[in-house]
Scaffold this motif. Sequence first.
Motif, PDB file in Angstrom:
ATOM      1  N   GLU A  46       1.127  -1.386   0.130  1.00  0.00           N
ATOM      2  CA  GLU A  46      -0.259  -0.056   0.094  1.00  0.00           C
ATOM      3  C   GLU A  46       0.938   1.291  -0.453  1.00  0.00           C
ATOM      4  N   VAL A  47       2.028   1.106   1.148  1.00  0.00           N
ATOM      5  CA  VAL A  47       3.007   2.242   0.823  1.00  0.00           C
ATOM      6  C   VAL A  47       3.445   2.505  -0.309  1.00  0.00           C
ATOM      7  N   ILE A  48       3.456   1.375  -1.230  1.00  0.00           N
ATOM      8  CA  ILE A  48       4.260   1.838  -1.798  1.00  0.00           C
ATOM      9  C   ILE A  48       3.293   2.204  -3.335  1.00  0.00           C
ATOM     10  N   LEU A  49       2.397   0.992  -3.773  1.00  0.00           N
ATOM     11  CA  LEU A  49       1.327   1.970  -4.189  1.00  0.00           C
ATOM     12  C   LEU A  49       0.813   3.601  -4.175  1.00  0.00           C
ATOM     13  N   ASP A  50       1.051   3.795  -3.501  1.00  0.00           N
ATOM     14  CA  ASP A  50       1.167   5.781  -2.234  1.00  0.00           C
ATOM     15  C   ASP A  50       2.024   6.650  -3.432  1.00  0.00           C
ATOM     16  N   ILE A  63       3.928   5.303  -6.204  1.00  0.00           N
ATOM     17  CA  ILE A  63       3.936   5.208  -7.122  1.00  0.00           C
ATOM     18  C   ILE A  63       2.560   6.150  -7.436  1.00  0.00           C
ATOM     19  N   ALA A  64       2.143   6.758  -6.631  1.00  0.00           N
ATOM     20  CA  ALA A  64       0.511   7.799  -7.178  1.00  0.00           C
ATOM     21  C   ALA A  64       0.969   9.108  -7.075  1.00  0.00           C
ATOM     22  N   MET A  65       1.872   9.626  -6.498  1.00  0.00           N
ATOM     23  CA  MET A  65       2.503  10.330  -5.758  1.00  0.00           C
ATOM     24  C   MET A  65       3.504  11.432  -6.798  1.00  0.00           C
ATOM     25  N   HIS A  66       4.178   9.726  -7.695  1.00  0.00           N
ATOM     26  CA  HIS A  66       5.097  10.116  -9.162  1.00  0.00           C
ATOM     27  C   HIS A  66       4.634  10.589  -9.501  1.00  0.00           C
ATOM     28  N   ASP A  67       2.873   9.494 -10.090  1.00  0.00           N
ATOM     29  CA  ASP A  67       2.070  10.092 -11.001  1.00  0.00           C
ATOM     30  C   ASP A  67       1.501  11.695 -11.138  1.00  0.00           C
ATOM     31  N   ASP A  68       1.388  11.950  -9.941  1.00  0.00           N
ATOM     32  CA  ASP A  68       1.542  13.348 -10.334  1.00  0.00           C
ATOM     33  C   ASP A  68       1.849  14.804  -9.998  1.00  0.00           C
ATOM     34  N   ASP A  69       3.422  14.428 -10.770  1.00  0.00           N
ATOM     35  CA  ASP A  69       4.615  14.673 -10.735  1.00  0.00           C
ATOM     36  C   ASP A  69       5.380  14.997 -12.219  1.00  0.00           C
ATOM     37  N   ALA A 115       1.318   0.572 -11.144  1.00  0.00           N
ATOM     38  CA  ALA A 115       0.086   0.038  -9.920  1.00  0.00           C
ATOM     39  C   ALA A 115      -0.599  -1.773 -10.258  1.00  0.00           C
ATOM     40  N   GLU A 116      -0.634  -1.822 -11.552  1.00  0.00           N
ATOM     41  CA  GLU A 116       0.086  -3.238 -11.834  1.00  0.00           C
ATOM     42  C   GLU A 116       0.211  -4.410 -11.440  1.00  0.00           C
ATOM     43  N   SER A 117       1.565  -4.305 -11.844  1.00  0.00           N
ATOM     44  CA  SER A 117       3.060  -4.835 -11.332  1.00  0.00           C
ATOM     45  C   SER A 117       2.759  -5.452  -9.546  1.00  0.00           C
ATOM     46  N   ILE A 118       2.636  -4.215  -9.256  1.00  0.00           N
ATOM     47  CA  ILE A 118       3.139  -4.154  -7.862  1.00  0.00           C
ATOM     48  C   ILE A 118       2.016  -4.838  -7.391  1.00  0.00           C
ATOM     49  N   ARG A 119       0.884  -4.361  -7.600  1.00  0.00           N
ATOM     50  CA  ARG A 119      -0.530  -5.088  -7.177  1.00  0.00           C
ATOM     51  C   ARG A 119      -0.770  -7.029  -7.309  1.00  0.00           C
TER      52      ARG A 119
END
Length: 401
Positions: free
Chosen positions: A108-112, A114-120, A147-151
Amino acid sequence: MTEHVPGVRSAAIGVFVGVGSRDEAPTLNGASHFLEHLLFKGTPTRSAMDISSALDAVGGEFNAYTAREYTCYHARVLDEDLPMAVDVLGDMLTASLITPEDVEAEREVILDEIAMHDDDPDDVVHNLFAAHAWAGSPLARPIAGTAESIRALTRAQVNRYYRGRYTAPAMTVAVAGNVQHADVVRLVKKAFARNDFLADVDAVPLPPRLATSPRATKPGDIRTTRPFEQVNLVLGMRGLTRSDQRRYALGVLNAAFGGGSSSRLFQEVRERRGLAYSVYSFATSYSDAGMVGVSVGSLPTKSGEVLEVVRDELARVVSSGLTQDELERGRGQMRGGLVLSLEDTGSRMTRLGEVELFQDRLLSLDEVLARLDAVTLEDVHTLAADLFNRPETLAVVGPEN
């Protein structure tokens, strides 16, 4: 690898593991970075809190990062606390538990992240650029995964990756500061002896990653729409590998062309024309690959003009090279940056580790400075004419037209 640095009371240690995102199969994209997170979560003798508090209690700095070709776990402490730091790192690297509970929590931390980088916007455009330039290669995939590979990654996959990749021959321990080599060797032997990690007495270090020529890149344009306020673009061409002897000339060229506020790009794009707040050139090198280019962000109404100016400046340096003043500024920037960085034990430690992974030998500071001093206007002009004439890869991210 150690370096005694006179006059300091600190020590910086890094454990460089010769495995990064480019070593992952497509189904394991993000495993190196996932594992980097998990090694802080606990061992049979230390909890995650024990690991964190051990360094906090002595005012130490402690972190890790994953790159495309290696992963580094590092700490910086008072010299008297080095034995503790070595022991903690040795415990983490050789005996981490990788529990199912920790895997799910850190997922969950890593997905967050990744989402942070997707906003940059800068991260998005550089990931898009790499995905197109090195399409079909592991270098094209994002270091953190998707997100897909981490899940999709399972605890069994990550643990198998850990056991198979984190071996003694793949690890370099680099220490710089108020240290003696024999003392460090003794500490490392003790700290890394857990779980028979050093049992194979015939093991030898993996050879450095070296290549004679850079892999091909894919030219062309790739664009994606994001609801950003700016248009961000990266324009690049195939560059040099880490071991290419022309890297000193490239460093000078990059610094003079787009490496600072006095650089040609900054002066033309921002100071004279006011087209962008941030504009810079870059030179990215790996063991068998490299890219050079320009990154810039501007208002959507100015993006077309910015791209035209950038291409004009690239053409100008191809046709006429640098001026003597630009050469001296670029050289001075490289010299000063190198010397000032080596005032820090952490930078010295990183230099030791990366040289062991990617070079035949460690050059002294004087040797590096001599190679920078030997760079001529002709060297830079010849290199610019070669690199900047190569087929272009253009990545663009921004709002809809």
